[in-house]
Design a protein around this motif. Structure first.
Motif, PDB file in Angstrom:
ATOM      1  N   LYS A   1       0.826  -1.214   0.000  1.00 52.91           N
ATOM      2  CA  LYS A   1       0.000   0.000   0.000  1.00 52.91           C
ATOM      3  C   LYS A   1       0.866   1.272   0.000  1.00 52.91           C
ATOM      4  N   GLY A   2       0.203   2.394  -0.263  1.00 52.17           N
ATOM      5  CA  GLY A   2       0.889   3.678  -0.358  1.00 52.17           C
ATOM      6  C   GLY A   2       0.933   4.125  -1.811  1.00 52.17           C
ATOM      7  N   THR A   3       1.516   5.296  -2.028  1.00 50.61           N
ATOM      8  CA  THR A   3       1.684   5.772  -3.404  1.00 50.61           C
ATOM      9  C   THR A   3       2.942   5.115  -3.981  1.00 50.61           C
ATOM     10  N   HIS A   4       2.767   4.366  -5.044  1.00 52.43           N
ATOM     11  CA  HIS A   4       3.919   3.703  -5.661  1.00 52.43           C
ATOM     12  C   HIS A   4       3.876   3.842  -7.170  1.00 52.43           C
ATOM     13  N   TRP A   5       5.078   3.767  -7.765  1.00 47.37           N
ATOM     14  CA  TRP A   5       5.161   3.900  -9.219  1.00 47.37           C
ATOM     15  C   TRP A   5       5.831   2.691  -9.848  1.00 47.37           C
ATOM     16  N   VAL A   6       5.509   2.498 -11.112  1.00 45.20           N
ATOM     17  CA  VAL A   6       6.248   1.583 -11.983  1.00 45.20           C
ATOM     18  C   VAL A   6       6.668   2.396 -13.202  1.00 45.20           C
ATOM     19  N   GLN A   7       7.787   2.029 -13.797  1.00 44.40           N
ATOM     20  CA  GLN A   7       8.371   2.834 -14.874  1.00 44.40           C
ATOM     21  C   GLN A   7       8.937   1.932 -15.961  1.00 44.40           C
ATOM     22  N   VAL A   8       8.601   2.272 -17.210  1.00 45.15           N
ATOM     23  CA  VAL A   8       9.115   1.523 -18.350  1.00 45.15           C
ATOM     24  C   VAL A   8      10.201   2.346 -19.029  1.00 45.15           C
ATOM     25  N   ASP A   9      11.344   1.710 -19.287  1.00 49.14           N
ATOM     26  CA  ASP A   9      12.414   2.322 -20.083  1.00 49.14           C
ATOM     27  C   ASP A   9      12.236   1.839 -21.518  1.00 49.14           C
ATOM     28  N   LEU A  10      11.867   2.761 -22.398  1.00 55.02           N
ATOM     29  CA  LEU A  10      11.589   2.390 -23.788  1.00 55.02           C
ATOM     30  C   LEU A  10      12.879   2.144 -24.582  1.00 55.02           C
ATOM     31  N   GLY A  11      14.026   2.428 -23.975  1.00 51.63           N
ATOM     32  CA  GLY A  11      15.313   2.119 -24.600  1.00 51.63           C
ATOM     33  C   GLY A  11      15.862   3.241 -25.460  1.00 51.63           C
ATOM     34  N   GLU A  12      14.997   4.102 -25.965  1.00 50.91           N
ATOM     35  CA  GLU A  12      15.415   5.265 -26.744  1.00 50.91           C
ATOM     36  C   GLU A  12      14.268   6.274 -26.722  1.00 50.91           C
TER      37      GLU A  12
END
Ligand SMILES: [Ca+2]
Ligand SMILES: [Ca+2]
Length: 227
Positions: free
Chosen positions: A113-124
Motif C-alpha cells: 500500500k501507499g503511493t507507488h510507481w512503476v516505470q518503463v524504459d523504452l530504450g530510446e
C-alpha cells in the motif's frame, strides 16, 4: 573530369535525398484507430458499493471510443525493462510489459500500500502517441491517484510531461489532478501522448476502491521513432 560525378548522377542523388518522402514524427497525423489486443471478457457478477460521484466516469461495459493514432505506431514498451518504487510481493515487474493482461491472478503484479510507481524504459527517445494501461481488471474497481508521466529523465526530476492525474486531493503529493477516476475494464484505458518525445513512462497509483494495495497488469506505449 574523371573523378567528378556525371551530372545526371548528381541530379539523381539529389532527387533521392530531397524528394523521397520521409515519415517524420513531427509530420505524423492521427489518421487510424489504435488497435489493441484485448484480454477476454469475464463474468464478474453484480458489483456492490460502486464508487460514485462527479469525479468518477460512469461504469460501462462498452468498448472505449476509437482513439486515432498516426499510421505505423507500434507498442514500443513490449518486453522493455520495468523498474518500480517498491518490489512487488506477487508477480514480477517484467510481467508489466509481457503482453499478458488476462483477468487471472497469474497476470497481476501486486505491490504494498501507499503511493507507488512503476516505470518503463523504452530504450530510446520516441514520439509517444498513445499509452494504454491495465492496472487490474480482475475486479470492478477504480484505482486511486492514477498519475501518468513521461520524461527523458529516468529520475523524473526535469522535463516531465504529466499525461493524466486524477489525484484531485493531492494525497500522493504530485500536484492536484483534474482528471476523473475510471473503472478498470478489459478494454484498458487509453491516454493521449500527443507526440511528446520521451524515453521513460511512469505510472503512479495509491490503492483502489477495493484494496489499499497497488496492482498492475500491462503498460503499452504506442510511438514512432523520434528521428
Ligand atoms: Ca502483463
Ligand atoms: Ca487522492
Amino acid at each position: 573530369m574523371q573523378n567528378e560525378w556525371p551530372i545526371f548522377l548528381l541530379i539523381a542523388t539529389a532527387a533521392v535525398v530531397f524528394v523521397t518522402p520521409r515519415v517524420r514524427a513531427e509530420d505524423a497525423k492521427p489518421t487510424e484507430p489504435l488497435v489493441l489486443r484485448l484480454p477476454a471478457a469475464t463474468l464478474k457478477g453484480t458489483p456492490e458499493d460502486l464508487p460514485t460521484g462527479t469525479n468518477v466516469e460512469p461504469l460501462s461495459d462498452s468498448p472505449r471510443p476509437a482513439f486515432p493514432v498516426p499510421k505505423g505506431v507500434k507498442n514500443v514498451a513490449a518486453g522493455k525493462k520495468v523498474t518500480s518504487s517498491v518490489n512487488p510481493f506477487a508477480g514480477e515487474l517484467s510481467q508489466i510489459t509481457d503482453g499478458k493482461k488476462e483477468a487471472f491472478d497469474d497476470d497481476a503484479v501486486e505491490m504494498k500500500k501507499g503511493t507507488h510507481w512503476v516505470q518503463v524504459d523504452l530504450g530510446e527517445t520516441v514520439a509517444v502517441y498513445a499509452i494504454a494501461l491495465w492496472h487490474d481488471h480482475r475486479y470492478i474497481q477504480v484505482m486511486h491517484d492514477v498519475v501518468l508521466m513521461m520524461s527523458d529523465d529516468p529520475e523524473f526530476k526535469s522535463r516531465v510531461t504529466t499525461v493524466f492525474n486524477n489525484d484531485t486531493d493531492n494525497s500522493s503529493g504530485l500536484g492536484v489532478g483534474t482528471d476523473r477516476e475510471y473503472f478498470e475494464m478489459r478494454f484498458g484505458k487509453i491516454f493521449d501522448g500527443k507526440g511528446v518525445k520521451a524515453r521513460y513512462v511512469r505510472g503512479y497509483t495509491r490503492g483502489s476502491s477495493l484494496s489499499a494495495l497497488n496492482c498492475w497488469q500491462e503498460i503499452e506505449v504506442y510511438a514512432l521513432l523520434a528521428k
